[in-house]
Design a protein around this motif. Sequence first.
Motif, PDB file in Angstrom:
ATOM      1  N   MET A   1      34.262  41.341  38.024  1.00  0.00           N
ATOM      2  CA  MET A   1      34.489  39.969  37.655  1.00  0.00           C
ATOM      3  C   MET A   1      34.092  39.011  38.783  1.00  0.00           C
ATOM      4  N   ILE A   2      34.329  39.438  39.993  1.00  0.00           N
ATOM      5  CA  ILE A   2      33.960  38.613  41.143  1.00  0.00           C
ATOM      6  C   ILE A   2      32.437  38.441  41.176  1.00  0.00           C
ATOM      7  N   GLN A   3      31.728  39.485  40.824  1.00  0.00           N
ATOM      8  CA  GLN A   3      30.265  39.402  40.824  1.00  0.00           C
ATOM      9  C   GLN A   3      29.786  38.376  39.797  1.00  0.00           C
ATOM     10  N   PHE A   4      30.474  38.301  38.668  1.00  0.00           N
ATOM     11  CA  PHE A   4      30.111  37.324  37.643  1.00  0.00           C
ATOM     12  C   PHE A   4      30.297  35.896  38.156  1.00  0.00           C
ATOM     13  N   PHE A   5      31.431  35.662  38.830  1.00  0.00           N
ATOM     14  CA  PHE A   5      31.693  34.322  39.379  1.00  0.00           C
ATOM     15  C   PHE A   5      30.703  33.978  40.502  1.00  0.00           C
ATOM     16  N   ALA A   6      30.363  34.990  41.287  1.00  0.00           N
ATOM     17  CA  ALA A   6      29.389  34.775  42.372  1.00  0.00           C
ATOM     18  C   ALA A   6      28.029  34.431  41.783  1.00  0.00           C
ATOM     19  N   ALA A   7      27.644  35.152  40.724  1.00  0.00           N
ATOM     20  CA  ALA A   7      26.353  34.883  40.078  1.00  0.00           C
ATOM     21  C   ALA A   7      26.367  33.500  39.424  1.00  0.00           C
ATOM     22  N   ALA A   8      27.478  33.169  38.773  1.00  0.00           N
ATOM     23  CA  ALA A   8      27.595  31.856  38.124  1.00  0.00           C
ATOM     24  C   ALA A   8      27.555  30.737  39.164  1.00  0.00           C
ATOM     25  N   ALA A   9      28.216  30.959  40.288  1.00  0.00           N
ATOM     26  CA  ALA A   9      28.208  29.959  41.354  1.00  0.00           C
ATOM     27  C   ALA A   9      26.801  29.796  41.921  1.00  0.00           C
ATOM     28  N   ALA A  10      26.087  30.907  42.075  1.00  0.00           N
ATOM     29  CA  ALA A  10      24.714  30.855  42.590  1.00  0.00           C
ATOM     30  C   ALA A  10      23.814  30.086  41.634  1.00  0.00           C
ATOM     31  N   VAL A  11      23.986  30.329  40.332  1.00  0.00           N
ATOM     32  CA  VAL A  11      23.188  29.607  39.324  1.00  0.00           C
ATOM     33  C   VAL A  11      23.522  28.123  39.388  1.00  0.00           C
ATOM     34  N   PHE A  12      24.788  27.781  39.492  1.00  0.00           N
ATOM     35  CA  PHE A  12      25.207  26.380  39.544  1.00  0.00           C
ATOM     36  C   PHE A  12      24.633  25.677  40.778  1.00  0.00           C
TER      37      PHE A  12
END
Length: 159
Positions: A1-12
Amino acid sequence: MIQFFAAAAAVFVAYKFGKIQAGIAKQQADTAILAAKTARNKLKFELFERRLVMYDRVYAYIDTVIGQGKIVAESDSEFLTSVRAMGWITDRSVVDYVHKELRDKMIALSMLTTEIENMPVPNQARAELGIKKSVLQATLYQEHDALARVFEPFLKLEH
């Protein structure tokens, strides 16, 4: 789940930086367009100023020749230099008018004045030449209007 948030933050973050970069690029493009317009207007104004100086020189030279009744060597040299340069910032019609039509009238007035000066004072022919000289001076005076018409297309800032 942390990886998903990290990826989403990177996209943002990438999206935000992209938007910022696009805004900067647009601002630079707008600045370049404005600088080009400013440079073009500056060139137009400088060209206008140079043409106005030429117009003023020819106008003043007409007055000098009318006032003195003849061509003066020093003024004539300056006048001819101006005429040569005129071709670069006007067109051939202006140069032809000033160099041929206008100058021919000035030369005629100068020759007439010299002829009158070389005649004996109480002389009927001298009086007749004096009348011709007055008419020629009046004609030259009217050339101020013709000069303005010839230069008019070149004395506009939008040209």
